[in-house]
Design a protein around this motif. Structure first.
Motif, short mmCIF file in Angstrom:
data_model
loop_
_atom_site.label_atom_id
_atom_site.label_comp_id
_atom_site.label_asym_id
_atom_site.label_seq_id
_atom_site.Cartn_x
_atom_site.Cartn_y
_atom_site.Cartn_z
N MET A 8 0.84 -1.19 0.00
CA MET A 8 0.00 0.00 0.00
C MET A 8 0.88 1.24 0.00
SD MET A 8 -2.95 -0.87 2.83
CE MET A 8 -4.03 0.45 2.23
N ASN A 9 0.46 2.26 -0.72
CA ASN A 9 1.07 3.57 -0.59
C ASN A 9 0.50 4.26 0.65
OD1 ASN A 9 2.40 3.02 -2.95
ND2 ASN A 9 1.18 4.41 -4.21
N SER A 10 1.30 5.12 1.24
CA SER A 10 0.86 5.77 2.48
C SER A 10 0.31 7.17 2.25
CB SER A 10 2.02 5.84 3.48
OG SER A 10 3.12 6.56 2.93
N ASP A 11 0.18 7.59 0.99
CA ASP A 11 -0.29 8.96 0.73
C ASP A 11 -1.64 8.98 0.03
OD1 ASP A 11 0.59 7.94 -1.66
OD2 ASP A 11 1.86 9.64 -2.20
N VAL A 12 -2.48 7.99 0.35
CA VAL A 12 -3.83 7.95 -0.21
C VAL A 12 -4.83 7.70 0.92
CG1 VAL A 12 -2.92 7.04 -2.38
CG2 VAL A 12 -3.83 5.45 -0.69
N VAL A 13 -6.08 8.03 0.64
CA VAL A 13 -7.16 7.82 1.61
C VAL A 13 -8.33 7.17 0.88
CG1 VAL A 13 -8.79 8.95 3.17
CG2 VAL A 13 -6.44 9.76 3.05
N TRP A 14 -9.02 6.28 1.58
CA TRP A 14 -10.10 5.48 0.99
C TRP A 14 -11.44 5.82 1.61
CZ3 TRP A 14 -8.10 1.88 -2.55
CH2 TRP A 14 -6.71 1.68 -2.46
N ALA A 15 -12.48 5.82 0.80
CA ALA A 15 -13.86 5.94 1.28
C ALA A 15 -14.66 4.80 0.66
CB ALA A 15 -14.45 7.29 0.91
N GLY A 16 -14.90 3.78 1.45
CA GLY A 16 -15.57 2.59 0.94
C GLY A 16 -15.03 1.37 1.66
N PRO A 17 -15.17 0.19 1.07
CA PRO A 17 -14.71 -1.03 1.73
C PRO A 17 -13.20 -1.07 1.86
CG PRO A 17 -15.42 -1.49 -0.51
CD PRO A 17 -15.83 -0.09 -0.22
N ASN A 18 -12.74 -1.87 2.80
CA ASN A 18 -11.30 -2.03 3.01
C ASN A 18 -10.67 -2.56 1.71
OD1 ASN A 18 -8.68 -2.98 3.78
ND2 ASN A 18 -9.39 -3.27 5.88
N PRO A 19 -9.68 -1.86 1.16
CA PRO A 19 -9.08 -2.30 -0.10
C PRO A 19 -8.45 -3.69 -0.01
CG PRO A 19 -7.77 -0.55 0.92
CD PRO A 19 -9.07 -0.60 1.64
N LEU A 20 -7.96 -4.07 1.15
CA LEU A 20 -7.34 -5.39 1.27
C LEU A 20 -8.38 -6.50 1.15
CD1 LEU A 20 -4.63 -4.91 4.05
CD2 LEU A 20 -4.60 -4.29 1.63
N ASN A 21 -9.60 -6.23 1.59
CA ASN A 21 -10.67 -7.22 1.41
C ASN A 21 -10.97 -7.43 -0.07
OD1 ASN A 21 -11.14 -7.75 4.13
ND2 ASN A 21 -12.61 -6.10 4.36
N ILE A 22 -10.99 -6.36 -0.84
CA ILE A 22 -11.28 -6.46 -2.27
C ILE A 22 -10.20 -7.28 -2.95
CG2 ILE A 22 -11.69 -5.19 -4.39
CD1 ILE A 22 -13.83 -4.79 -2.22
N LEU A 23 -8.94 -7.04 -2.60
CA LEU A 23 -7.83 -7.78 -3.20
C LEU A 23 -7.87 -9.26 -2.81
CD1 LEU A 23 -5.04 -5.11 -2.66
CD2 LEU A 23 -5.88 -5.92 -4.88
N ALA A 24 -8.11 -9.53 -1.54
CA ALA A 24 -8.14 -10.92 -1.08
C ALA A 24 -9.26 -11.70 -1.76
CB ALA A 24 -8.30 -10.97 0.43
N GLU A 25 -10.42 -11.06 -1.94
CA GLU A 25 -11.55 -11.73 -2.57
C GLU A 25 -11.29 -11.99 -4.05
OE1 GLU A 25 -14.71 -9.03 -1.75
OE2 GLU A 25 -14.76 -9.50 0.41
N GLY A 26 -10.49 -11.13 -4.68
CA GLY A 26 -10.24 -11.27 -6.11
C GLY A 26 -9.05 -12.14 -6.46
N TRP A 27 -8.25 -12.52 -5.48
CA TRP A 27 -7.01 -13.26 -5.73
C TRP A 27 -7.29 -14.69 -6.18
CZ3 TRP A 27 -2.08 -12.05 -6.38
CH2 TRP A 27 -1.11 -13.05 -6.29
N ARG A 28 -6.51 -15.14 -7.18
CA ARG A 28 -6.56 -16.51 -7.68
C ARG A 28 -5.15 -17.07 -7.77
NH1 ARG A 28 -10.81 -15.10 -6.49
NH2 ARG A 28 -12.78 -15.12 -7.67
N ASP A 29 -5.02 -18.37 -7.69
CA ASP A 29 -3.71 -19.01 -7.65
C ASP A 29 -2.88 -18.77 -8.91
OD1 ASP A 29 -4.13 -19.99 -5.12
OD2 ASP A 29 -4.78 -21.97 -5.78
N ASN A 30 -3.52 -18.49 -10.04
CA ASN A 30 -2.78 -18.28 -11.28
C ASN A 30 -2.21 -16.86 -11.39
OD1 ASN A 30 -5.51 -17.29 -11.58
ND2 ASN A 30 -5.11 -17.07 -13.77
N MET A 31 -2.48 -16.03 -10.43
CA MET A 31 -2.03 -14.63 -10.47
C MET A 31 -0.65 -14.46 -9.85
SD MET A 31 -5.55 -12.70 -9.32
CE MET A 31 -7.04 -12.77 -10.32
N GLU A 32 0.13 -13.56 -10.44
CA GLU A 32 1.37 -13.12 -9.80
C GLU A 32 1.20 -11.73 -9.19
OE1 GLU A 32 5.24 -13.85 -11.48
OE2 GLU A 32 4.34 -15.09 -13.05
N ALA A 33 0.28 -10.97 -9.74
CA ALA A 33 -0.02 -9.65 -9.19
C ALA A 33 -1.48 -9.33 -9.43
CB ALA A 33 0.85 -8.57 -9.82
N LEU A 34 -2.10 -8.71 -8.44
CA LEU A 34 -3.47 -8.22 -8.56
C LEU A 34 -3.46 -6.78 -8.09
CD1 LEU A 34 -6.45 -8.75 -9.21
CD2 LEU A 34 -6.76 -9.45 -6.83
#
Length: 229
Positions: free
Chosen positions: A103-129
């Motif tokens: 994560m970059n430290s110079d941004v702010v979020w309004a909405g769901p936790n971004p880490l939840n979105i990434l974890a839900e979208g992750w698949r074993d064939n990915m190297e980066a999401l």
């Protein structure tokens, strides 16, 4: 991934666009809505249940002091700042071998936790999401887009596309083969893009780039209108 994944928060930059505020403090300690930018990022990490690693360089003693009574691991980069790719490789011993959130430290979020979105979208064939957001849901961002999402979710570089939010989930194995000491994550992404292993997912909320003093008020207004993470 293990039950307690790791998250790297980049906090080593000089914050030149944020001057004169960064003449006396590092950008991650500048406050937005009553909290340092760094604490906004750390809240995402702790709420998700991950362990945090933070790199520091410019005014690193202030960041270390701010985090002294927390479980956060602080890695000071010296004598030179290592950029995002070099900083991530420098922290690998503390991050472990599983896929890592960054994560970059110079941004702010309004909405769901971004880490939840990434974890839900992750698949074993990915190297980066990478987490992207449409330009119309950004504030304080004045540059062009970075990427678009193609068929099957694969990432494509596209200056007319969406904005990279500074949050991602990625494997770090390829870092071992990069010969430079100081390098951007773009070096890693280019390899993954060439192999078709880089993917993107869209953030459903709003996102603020707090890169300049004017961006502080814009981010605070966004939080008032749309709510914090």
């Amino acid at each position: 991934m293990d039950e307690a994944p790791s998250a790297m928060i980049f906090a080593a930059g000089f914050g030149t666009r944020m001057r004169p505020l960064t003449d006396t403090r590092p950008k991650p300690l500048i406050e937005v809505a009553g909290r340092p930018l760094l604490d906004h990022a750390l809240s995402c990490v702790s709420d998700f249940g991950a362990r945090a690693v933070v790199n520091a360089h410019y005014k690193s003693q202030m960041i270390a002091a701010h985090l002294a009574d927390t479980p956060v691991t602080v890695i000071t980069e010296a004598p030179e700042v290592l950029d995002t790719g070099g900083g991530l490789r420098n922290a690998r011993a503390q991050l472990g071998s599983d896929p890592v959130f960054t994560m970059n430290s110079d941004v702010v979020w309004a909405g769901p936790n971004p880490l939840n979105i990434l974890a839900e979208g992750w698949r074993d064939n990915m190297e980066a999401l990478l987490l992207l957001v449409p330009v119309e849901r950004t504030v304080g961002y004045t540059r062009s887009g970075n990427f678009s999402i193609g068929n099957g979710g694969q990432l494509q570089r596209d200056t007319s596309g969406m904005v990279y939010t500074g949050a991602q989930l990625l494997r770090t194995d390829r870092l071992d083969a990069i010969t430079q000491d100081i390098f951007s994550l773009n070096v890693l992404w280019d390899q993954m893009l060439a192999g078709g292993a880089a993917y993107g997912v869209t953030y459903p909320g709003h996102w603020a780039d707090v890169g300049t003093p004017d961006g502080i008020k814009l981010a605070e207004t966004m939080l008032q209108e749309h709510g914090d993470v």
